[in-house]
Design a protein around this motif. Structure first.
Motif, PDB file in Angstrom:
ATOM      1  N   PRO A  73     105.793  76.415 112.039  1.00 35.03           N
ATOM      2  CA  PRO A  73     106.681  77.046 112.766  1.00 35.03           C
ATOM      3  C   PRO A  73     106.902  76.054 113.915  1.00 35.03           C
ATOM      4  O   PRO A  73     108.261  76.156 114.354  1.00 35.03           O
ATOM      5  CB  PRO A  73     105.988  78.404 113.319  1.00 35.03           C
ATOM      6  N   ILE A  74     106.029  75.500 114.383  1.00 42.45           N
ATOM      7  CA  ILE A  74     106.441  74.384 115.596  1.00 42.45           C
ATOM      8  C   ILE A  74     107.145  73.369 115.297  1.00 42.45           C
ATOM      9  O   ILE A  74     108.198  73.042 115.785  1.00 42.45           O
ATOM     10  CB  ILE A  74     105.057  73.897 116.316  1.00 42.45           C
ATOM     11  N   GLU A  76     109.142  73.182 112.664  1.00 36.36           N
ATOM     12  CA  GLU A  76     110.780  73.871 112.460  1.00 36.36           C
ATOM     13  C   GLU A  76     111.520  73.987 113.814  1.00 36.36           C
ATOM     14  O   GLU A  76     112.797  73.444 113.816  1.00 36.36           O
ATOM     15  CB  GLU A  76     110.625  75.229 111.712  1.00 36.36           C
ATOM     16  N   ARG A  77     110.839  74.630 114.684  1.00 34.22           N
ATOM     17  CA  ARG A  77     111.407  74.983 115.923  1.00 34.22           C
ATOM     18  C   ARG A  77     111.604  73.620 116.740  1.00 34.22           C
ATOM     19  O   ARG A  77     113.011  73.314 117.215  1.00 34.22           O
ATOM     20  CB  ARG A  77     110.751  75.762 117.128  1.00 34.22           C
ATOM     21  N   GLU A  78     110.852  72.571 116.798  1.00 28.61           N
ATOM     22  CA  GLU A  78     111.035  71.266 117.441  1.00 28.61           C
ATOM     23  C   GLU A  78     111.855  70.404 116.618  1.00 28.61           C
ATOM     24  O   GLU A  78     112.448  69.359 117.348  1.00 28.61           O
ATOM     25  CB  GLU A  78     109.802  70.827 117.911  1.00 28.61           C
ATOM     26  N   VAL A  80     115.029  71.036 115.000  1.00 25.29           N
ATOM     27  CA  VAL A  80     116.457  71.508 115.178  1.00 25.29           C
ATOM     28  C   VAL A  80     117.376  70.601 116.179  1.00 25.29           C
ATOM     29  O   VAL A  80     118.134  69.717 115.540  1.00 25.29           O
ATOM     30  CB  VAL A  80     116.647  72.852 115.509  1.00 25.29           C
ATOM     31  N   GLY A 105     115.083  73.486 110.797  1.00 26.04           N
ATOM     32  CA  GLY A 105     114.530  74.678 111.431  1.00 26.04           C
ATOM     33  C   GLY A 105     113.910  75.912 110.433  1.00 26.04           C
ATOM     34  O   GLY A 105     113.474  76.916 110.850  1.00 26.04           O
ATOM     35  N   HIS A 106     114.113  75.723 109.061  1.00 26.06           N
ATOM     36  CA  HIS A 106     113.568  76.826 108.127  1.00 26.06           C
ATOM     37  C   HIS A 106     113.042  76.405 106.769  1.00 26.06           C
ATOM     38  O   HIS A 106     113.021  76.811 105.939  1.00 26.06           O
ATOM     39  CB  HIS A 106     114.735  77.475 108.091  1.00 26.06           C
ATOM     40  N   THR A 109     110.099  78.250 105.938  1.00 18.29           N
ATOM     41  CA  THR A 109     110.238  79.727 105.731  1.00 18.29           C
ATOM     42  C   THR A 109     110.750  80.215 104.393  1.00 18.29           C
ATOM     43  O   THR A 109     111.868  79.659 103.918  1.00 18.29           O
ATOM     44  CB  THR A 109     111.308  79.971 106.915  1.00 18.29           C
TER      45      THR A 109
END
Length: 168
Positions: A73-74, A76-78, A80, A105-106, A109
């Motif tokens: 998750p980190i 992915e977020r960082e 983008v 970012g996914h 996911t």
């Protein structure tokens, strides 16, 4: 030079000194290209998938710098925003750059998958990670049952792990 090659050069510079990461993204790119072609992608759709495969882990370094770790998750977020920069720098159209940044970012996911590009990126990254991490066959079977959808991704998985064909 084509845009995929330019992105590869940019990512090699980005990951300088990190041979594992360079080799990882090159393998994911290769699997994205192979599966994409097997699934009938061509032209811009294939190019955009390949670009996603190249930049998919661009968030690892900023995640480690900010948080000292880079779990899914980190990462992915960082990833983008850093993904947008090299894509724009090589002339990728805004809508395509946004989609590729979304995929970055996914890419860990498994829910809400809304396109063949996302599906193939998930499968390609798993195919590489399963080998690099030495995952047990039980985890690989679960992954196949949970999120593998493309015929060519499944065939590659079974080619890598013939034991999947055997009864548990």
């Amino acid at each position: 030079m084509d845009r995929v090659q330019e992105a590869i050069r940019a990512m090699i510079d980005w990951e300088r000194g990190e041979p594992h990461r360079i080799q990882h993204f090159l393998k994911v790119h290769s699997f994205c290209r192979y599966i994409g072609q097997e699934e009938g992608l061509a032209g811009e759709a294939l190019e955009h998938l390949e670009l996603a495969g190249v930049v998919h882990d661009i968030g690892i370094r900023p995640a480690e710098e900010k948080f000292g770790k880079h779990d899914g998750p980190i990462q992915e977020r960082e990833g983008v925003e850093p993904a947008r920069q090299p894509l724009r720098g090589i002339g990728v159209e805004e809508a395509a750059a946004e989609r590729i940044a979304f995929l970055v970012g996914h890419h860990h996911t498994l829910t809400g998958v809304d396109g063949i590009d996302w599906q193939i990126l998930l499968e390609a990254d798993f195919l590489v990670n399963s080998q690099e991490k030495g995952m047990p066959l039980s985890a690989i079977r679960r992954a196949e049952e949970t999120f593998f959808r493309t015929e060519s991704g499944r065939k590659l998985l079974h080619a890598q792990y013939p034991g999947l064909d055997e009864a548990e």
